[in-house]
Design an enzyme around this catalytic site. Structure first.
Site, PDB file in Angstrom:
ATOM      1  N   LEU A  10      33.753  72.827 -15.207  1.00 26.16           N
ATOM      2  CA  LEU A  10      35.433  72.949 -15.070  1.00 26.16           C
ATOM      3  C   LEU A  10      35.859  71.570 -14.724  1.00 26.16           C
ATOM      4  O   LEU A  10      37.094  71.351 -14.443  1.00 26.16           O
ATOM      5  CB  LEU A  10      35.722  73.950 -14.026  1.00 26.16           C
ATOM      6  CG  LEU A  10      35.190  75.468 -14.152  1.00 26.16           C
ATOM      7  CD1 LEU A  10      35.616  76.411 -12.790  1.00 26.16           C
ATOM      8  CD2 LEU A  10      35.241  75.918 -15.297  1.00 26.16           C
ATOM      9  N   ASP A  34      30.152  76.245 -12.141  1.00 27.69           N
ATOM     10  CA  ASP A  34      30.728  75.328 -11.401  1.00 27.69           C
ATOM     11  C   ASP A  34      30.890  75.533  -9.973  1.00 27.69           C
ATOM     12  O   ASP A  34      30.625  76.806  -9.552  1.00 27.69           O
ATOM     13  CB  ASP A  34      32.248  74.911 -11.915  1.00 27.69           C
ATOM     14  CG  ASP A  34      32.658  73.480 -11.594  1.00 27.69           C
ATOM     15  OD1 ASP A  34      32.959  72.754 -12.461  1.00 27.69           O
ATOM     16  OD2 ASP A  34      32.565  73.234 -10.213  1.00 27.69           O
ATOM     17  N   ASP A  52      26.608  75.573  -6.850  1.00 21.72           N
ATOM     18  CA  ASP A  52      26.362  74.463  -6.149  1.00 21.72           C
ATOM     19  C   ASP A  52      25.183  73.788  -6.768  1.00 21.72           C
ATOM     20  O   ASP A  52      24.018  74.145  -6.387  1.00 21.72           O
ATOM     21  CB  ASP A  52      26.274  74.712  -4.660  1.00 21.72           C
ATOM     22  CG  ASP A  52      26.355  73.403  -3.846  1.00 21.72           C
ATOM     23  OD1 ASP A  52      25.997  72.302  -4.233  1.00 21.72           O
ATOM     24  OD2 ASP A  52      26.381  73.551  -2.652  1.00 21.72           O
ATOM     25  N   TYR A 141      29.053  55.094  -6.459  1.00 22.25           N
ATOM     26  CA  TYR A 141      28.756  55.612  -7.431  1.00 22.25           C
ATOM     27  C   TYR A 141      27.810  54.910  -8.804  1.00 22.25           C
ATOM     28  O   TYR A 141      27.232  55.360  -9.281  1.00 22.25           O
ATOM     29  CB  TYR A 141      30.088  55.782  -8.426  1.00 22.25           C
ATOM     30  CG  TYR A 141      30.341  56.398  -9.551  1.00 22.25           C
ATOM     31  CD1 TYR A 141      30.290  57.672  -9.802  1.00 22.25           C
ATOM     32  CD2 TYR A 141      30.710  55.648 -10.855  1.00 22.25           C
ATOM     33  CE1 TYR A 141      30.632  58.315 -10.943  1.00 22.25           C
ATOM     34  CE2 TYR A 141      31.152  56.079 -11.912  1.00 22.25           C
ATOM     35  CZ  TYR A 141      30.923  57.574 -11.920  1.00 22.25           C
ATOM     36  OH  TYR A 141      31.272  58.017 -13.396  1.00 22.25           O
TER      37      TYR A 141
HETATM   38  C1  VAH Z   1      35.204  56.725 -13.044  1.00 21.91           C
HETATM   39  N1  VAH Z   1      35.884  57.671 -14.891  1.00 21.91           N
HETATM   40  O1  VAH Z   1      36.521  56.207 -13.197  1.00 21.91           O
HETATM   41  C2  VAH Z   1      34.737  57.306 -14.168  1.00 21.91           C
HETATM   42  C3  VAH Z   1      33.892  56.457 -14.928  1.00 21.91           C
HETATM   43  C4  VAH Z   1      34.159  54.530 -16.310  1.00 21.91           C
HETATM   44  C5  VAH Z   1      34.378  54.916 -15.012  1.00 21.91           C
HETATM   45  O2  VAH Z   1      32.700  56.727 -14.822  1.00 21.91           O
HETATM   46  O3  VAH Z   1      34.850  56.828 -11.904  1.00 21.91           O
END
Ligand code: VAH
Length: 318
Positions: A10, A34, A52, A141
């Site tokens: 989702l 999701d 999850d 990230y």
């Molecule tokens: C973000 N849209 O901004 C994602 C992406 C290119 C970055 O992985 O976290």
């Protein structure tokens, strides 16, 4: 791909990918999952289960129940959210991924998970960033994405799992908004242009980032998953991109259709620092060579389509 399990179905990619895959492979052959049931079109248009992804047992039960042979693992926290909650990001992004990979190994599934331009860092060559280059990201990230690429390659080499991935740039779509990313401005700007005629951007002018329109991203996933494995020397993950622009350029393009549109800036230091650590533009030539990656939309054609789709009742001057 015959019987597909999608996690994070989702979300921004998932809600459109689910519909695309149901169209291609048949509604009953695409099981959307999701953590919550929020987008009714997806959750009510075919098989849907609450999942999850940190709960590997439930994931395995769903995969077994539906006899899936393909896993598309999308559930993840995006870059800005991950910087706010790094431990939550590690738990969700890494444990979710390893659960999905374990099930792919167990059930001999083909496997896709997206990586990102966020996998690169400040020491990476910024312009036309090569496929194989230095990757030392400075965000949680990015750490997750690099670790995820390595993990997916590990499952391929060690266990023979058919893992494949794409390093996506910012994805722009008129359907489901992104949540908590650094590139979200490039979606918000179109909504605000139509709703208010102005947009206050949290990234500064001159911040160049790669972007891609969602229809091209969906096609790239399908094409990569259908590609002849003998042709793939790389797997996790391929550089892909359609365009590179800064906020001024997208504002200029919008002004061609909405002449009174105005952009101003109020910089968010956290997201600006994330964006500054990422490349300005990627080299996607390896994806083109190995499996024929292509795109149809550039900034001009994407802008026409975004404005038309978001506001289809009002004619757009071109
Ligand atoms: C973000 N849209 O901004 C994602 C992406 C290119 C970055 O992985 O976290």
């Amino acid at each position: 791909m015959k019987k597909i399990l999608i996690t994070g179905a989702l979300g921004q990619i998932g809600s459109e990918l689910t519909a695309t895959l149901r169209h291609i492979y048949g509604t009953d052959n695409v099981v959307a999952t999701d953590i919550k049931r929020t987008v009714r079109e997806v959750s009510e248009s075919g098989p849907f289960e609450i999942l999850d992804v940190t709960d590997g047992t439930t994931m395995l039960n769903i995969a077994s129940q539906y006899q899936v042979d393909t896993i598309i693992h999308l559930a993840a926290l995006l870059s800005a959210k991950a910087e706010e909650q790094p431990l939550l990001a590690w738990n969700l992004n890494m444990n979710g991924l390893i659960n999905a990979l374990e099930i792919a190994k167990e059930r001999n599934c083909q496997f896709f998970t997206p990586s990102s331009i966020g996998a690169f860092g400040p020491a990476t060559p910024k312009d036309m960033t090569p496929q194989d280059t230095l990757m030392r990201p400075t965000t949680m990230y990015g750490v997750n994405k690099v670790a995820g690429e390595l993990l997916a390659d590990y499952y391929f080499h060690k266990y023979g799992v058919d893992t494949r991935g794409l390093r996506f740039p910012g994805l722009i779509s008129y359907v489901t908004p992104p949540g908590g990313g650094t590139t979200d401005y490039a979606v918000e700007i179109y909504h605000e242009a139509l709703n208010c005629g102005k947009y206050t951007c949290y990234l500064n002018k001159g911040t160049y980032l790669d972007m891609m329109y969602m229809p091209d991203a969906l096609q790239a996933i399908v094409d990569l998953m259908e590609a002849d494995p003998a042709k793939l020397s790389h797997r996790n993950s391929f550089n892909v991109t359609a365009m590179s622009f800064d906020p001024e350029q997208v504002a200029t393009e919008i002004k061609k259709h909405l002449p009174h549109f105005n952009i101003s800036y109020k910089i968010d230091p956290i997201r600006q620092a994330i964006a500054d650590s990422w490349p300005n533009s990627l080299d996607a030539s390896i994806a083109k060579e190995e499996w024929g990656f292509k795109t149809h939309y550039d900034l001009a054609s994407m802008t026409v389509d975004m404005l038309e789709k978001l506001n289809y009742n009002r004619p757009i001057a071109s």
